[in-house]
Design a protein around this motif. Structure first.
Motif, PDB file in Angstrom:
ATOM      1  N   GLU A  69      13.437  -6.373 -71.280  1.00  0.00           N
ATOM      2  CA  GLU A  69      12.475  -7.468 -71.313  1.00  0.00           C
ATOM      3  C   GLU A  69      11.072  -7.013 -70.929  1.00  0.00           C
ATOM      4  O   GLU A  69      10.078  -7.407 -71.553  1.00  0.00           O
ATOM      5  CB  GLU A  69      12.929  -8.579 -70.366  1.00  0.00           C
TER       6      GLU A  69
ATOM      7  N   HIS B 281      12.515  -9.356 -79.029  1.00  0.00           N
ATOM      8  CA  HIS B 281      13.887  -9.150 -79.488  1.00  0.00           C
ATOM      9  C   HIS B 281      14.872  -9.985 -78.669  1.00  0.00           C
ATOM     10  O   HIS B 281      14.582 -10.399 -77.552  1.00  0.00           O
ATOM     11  CB  HIS B 281      14.269  -7.666 -79.437  1.00  0.00           C
ATOM     12  N   ILE B 282      16.018 -10.210 -79.263  1.00  0.00           N
ATOM     13  CA  ILE B 282      17.136 -10.851 -78.568  1.00  0.00           C
ATOM     14  C   ILE B 282      18.385  -9.997 -78.786  1.00  0.00           C
ATOM     15  O   ILE B 282      18.438  -9.169 -79.702  1.00  0.00           O
ATOM     16  CB  ILE B 282      17.403 -12.290 -79.067  1.00  0.00           C
ATOM     17  N   CYS B 283      19.397 -10.196 -77.934  1.00  0.00           N
ATOM     18  CA  CYS B 283      20.681  -9.513 -78.079  1.00  0.00           C
ATOM     19  C   CYS B 283      21.770 -10.570 -78.216  1.00  0.00           C
ATOM     20  O   CYS B 283      21.995 -11.350 -77.285  1.00  0.00           O
ATOM     21  CB  CYS B 283      20.952  -8.610 -76.873  1.00  0.00           C
TER      22      CYS B 283
ATOM     23  N   ARG C  38      11.122 -16.895 -76.943  1.00  0.00           N
ATOM     24  CA  ARG C  38      12.463 -16.429 -76.597  1.00  0.00           C
ATOM     25  C   ARG C  38      13.066 -17.211 -75.431  1.00  0.00           C
ATOM     26  O   ARG C  38      14.250 -17.577 -75.476  1.00  0.00           O
ATOM     27  CB  ARG C  38      12.421 -14.937 -76.265  1.00  0.00           C
TER      28      ARG C  38
ATOM     29  N   CYS D  75       9.792  -5.511 -76.881  1.00  0.00           N
ATOM     30  CA  CYS D  75      10.377  -5.990 -75.628  1.00  0.00           C
ATOM     31  C   CYS D  75      10.218  -7.501 -75.492  1.00  0.00           C
ATOM     32  O   CYS D  75      11.104  -8.178 -74.945  1.00  0.00           O
ATOM     33  CB  CYS D  75       9.732  -5.284 -74.433  1.00  0.00           C
TER      34      CYS D  75
ATOM     35  N   GLU E  82      18.248  -8.497 -72.406  1.00  0.00           N
ATOM     36  CA  GLU E  82      17.445  -7.705 -73.338  1.00  0.00           C
ATOM     37  C   GLU E  82      17.493  -6.214 -72.979  1.00  0.00           C
ATOM     38  O   GLU E  82      17.859  -5.827 -71.882  1.00  0.00           O
ATOM     39  CB  GLU E  82      15.983  -8.176 -73.319  1.00  0.00           C
TER      40      GLU E  82
END
Length: 384
Positions: A317, A344-346, A296, A341, A314
Motif C-alpha cells: 500500500e 492495485h487490489i488483491c 480503493r 501501490c 496490498e
C-alpha cells in the motif's frame, strides 16, 4: 456467501501427522537443529532444484544472513520501493544502504533500466522481489546485467514458493533466494524462512550466522556476529506438512486465477495483472489495477459491508520511500511505484477456494464498481 481475503488451510490428515511428529520431537528432547529441520531443508532444496537450503526463523533473517554472507557492509544495494519493510531493513541491518528504485508498470518488478538508473560506484548488488509470486519476464536480462556489472543478484522470493520462469524455479536465478513461511504465505511453518543457493560458501556461512555465529552447533567458539536465527523442529514439522501439499496448493490457486483472468476483462474499471507466457506463478496474490478515480478504500469497504467479500492486503500500500523509517535513505519520486501501490487490489485466493466463490467475487466487484461510478457522477453533478 462470505469470502475472506485469505485463509490458512490444513487438512485433517496433516493436522494428525503434525501432532504425531511433534510428540516424537517432545519425547526426543531435541527441539532445534534436528532431523526434521534437515529433512525440510533437503526437501525444499530438491523442489527448487538447488543443492543447498538453510532453514531460519523468518524470511527477514534469511535475507539478512545472505547479505551478511556476501559482505555488504558499507555498500549500496538496489531495492524496489514497492516491497515489504523487511527487504530494505535486512540491507540496513547487514550494514549496507538501500538504494530505492522504481519498477516496470507491466511487471510490478525491477527492470534492467531501473537498475542502470540507480547504479553508483558504491553498488554491490540487487534484490529482485517476485511480487505476488510472479517472476518478471525480464529476469534473464537482469541476470545478464548483474554479471556484466559485477553485481550480486538476490531474489526476495517470499511470495514465490514453487514459482518458475521457463521451467527454472524462483530462488535460483541469483546467488541466493530468500523465502518466507509467515502464516499468510502459500505454505507456512507458522514462522520461518529458507535460504536457497548454489553457493556452498553461502550455505556454510548461513549455518554459522543463524546459530549465534558459532563455528559448529556443539561449540561455543563464535567466529561471526550471528544471532538466534534458528528454525525449531516444531516449525520444521509444520513446514514439511505444508511442503507436501505445495503442488496441490499451486494447482488450486491457478484454477481460481483462471476464473479471474477470464472474468476481469469484462468488468469496466479494473485490469488484471496477467502471467507472462513462459511464467508459472504460485498465485500468492492475484493482482489487478484500478482505473483512475476508483477509490480503493471505499471499494474495499463496500465489498466487505454489502457483499461480505474481503480483499487481501496490498503488495504494497505504501512504498518504502514514503515510510517514515526510511526517509533518510532517499525520498525522491518514483511515479510508477506510487501509482501502482495506490491503485492495485488483491483479490481473494486460497487453496480451498471454489470456482463459484471466485465468480461471486467477480459479481460483487462488478456491482460495487458500478455503484461507485454512479455515486461519483451524482457527486460531480451536484445533486448531493
Amino acid at each position: 456467501m462470505k469470502i475472506p481475503g485469505a485463509r490458512i488451510v490444513f487438512s485433517e490428515e496433516d493436522k494428525e501427522w503434525v501432532m504425531t511428529q511433534i510428540k516424537k520431537v517432545l519425547d526426543s528432547g531435541q527441539l532445534t537443529l534436528g532431523s526434521y529441520g534437515s529433512e525440510f531443508e533437503q526437501a525444499f532444496a530438491a523442489l527448487h532444484r538447488a543443492p543447498y537450503a538453510v532453514a531460519t526463523n523468518s524470511g527477514t533473517s534469511s535475507l539478512e544472513i545472505i547479505l551478511r554472507a556476501l559482505g555488504v557492509e558499507g555498500k549500496e544495494v538496489i531495492v524496489p520501493t514497492n516491497t515489504f519493510f523487511a527487504t530494505a531493513a535486512a540491507v540496513i541491518h547487514a550494514g549496507a544502504k538501500p538504494r530505492f528504485a522504481d519498477i516496470n508498470e507491466e511487471t510490478f518488478a525491477l527492470s534492467p533500466e531501473s537498475i542502470l538508473e540507480n547504479l553508483t560506484c558504491e553498488t554491490a548488488g540487487v534484490i529482485v522481489v517476485h511480487i505476488g509470486g510472479m517472476i518478471t519476464p525480464e529476469i534473464e536480462l537482469i541476470q545478464q546485467l548483474c554479471r556484466a556489472k559485477g553485481l550480486f543478484l538476490i531474489e526476495d522470493a517470499a511470495h514465490a514458493h514453487g514459482s518458475s520462469w521457463k521451467g527454472q524455479r524462483a530462488g535460483t536465478f541469483g546467488v541466493a533466494g530468500s523465502f518466507s513461511f509467515y502464516p499468510t504465505k502459500i505454505m507456512t511453518s507458522g514462522e520461518g524462512g529458507m535460504i536457497v543457493t548454489h553457493s556452498e560458501q553461502i550455505k556454510n556461512e548461513a549455518a554459522i550466522y543463524r546459530d549465534q555465529g558459532k563455528e559448529k552447533f556443539s561449540s561455543n567458539f563464535h567466529i561471526r556476529l550471528g544471532y538466534n536465527w534458528r528454525m525449531s523442529e516444531l516449525h520444521a514439522i509444520v513446514g514439511l506438512a505444508q511442503l507436501r501439499r505445495l503442488g496441490d496448493f499451486i494447482e488450486a490457486r491457478t484454477r481460481i486465477a483462471r476464473v479471474y483472468d477470464k472474468g476481469l476483462p469484462g468488468i469496466t474499471g479494473v485490469k488484471p495483472v496477467l502471467e507472462a507466457p513462459g511464467g508459472r506463478g504460485c498465485y500468492y496474490k492475484y493482482l489487478a489495477v484500478l482505473e483512475n478515480g476508483i477509490e480503493r478504500t471505499r471499494l474495499k469497504q463496500l465489498l466487505r459491508e454489502k457483499h461480505q467479500v474481503g480483499l487481501s492486503g496490498e503488495v504494497y500500500e505504501v512504498p518504502l520511500h514514503q515510510q517514515p523509517v526510511f526517509t533518510r535513505y532517499g525520498t525522491g519520486r518514483f511515479p510508477v511505484s506510487e501509482k501502482l501501490c495506490a491503485q492495485h487490489i488483491c483479490l481473494p485466493i486460497y487453496s480451498n477456494m471454489t470456482e463459484r466463490e471466485a465468480e461471486y467475487v467477480l459479481e460483487s466487484l462488478s456491482e460495487t464498481i458500478k455503484e461507485l461510478g454512479v455515486s461519483q457522477k451524482v457527486l460531480i453533478g451536484g445533486v448531493k
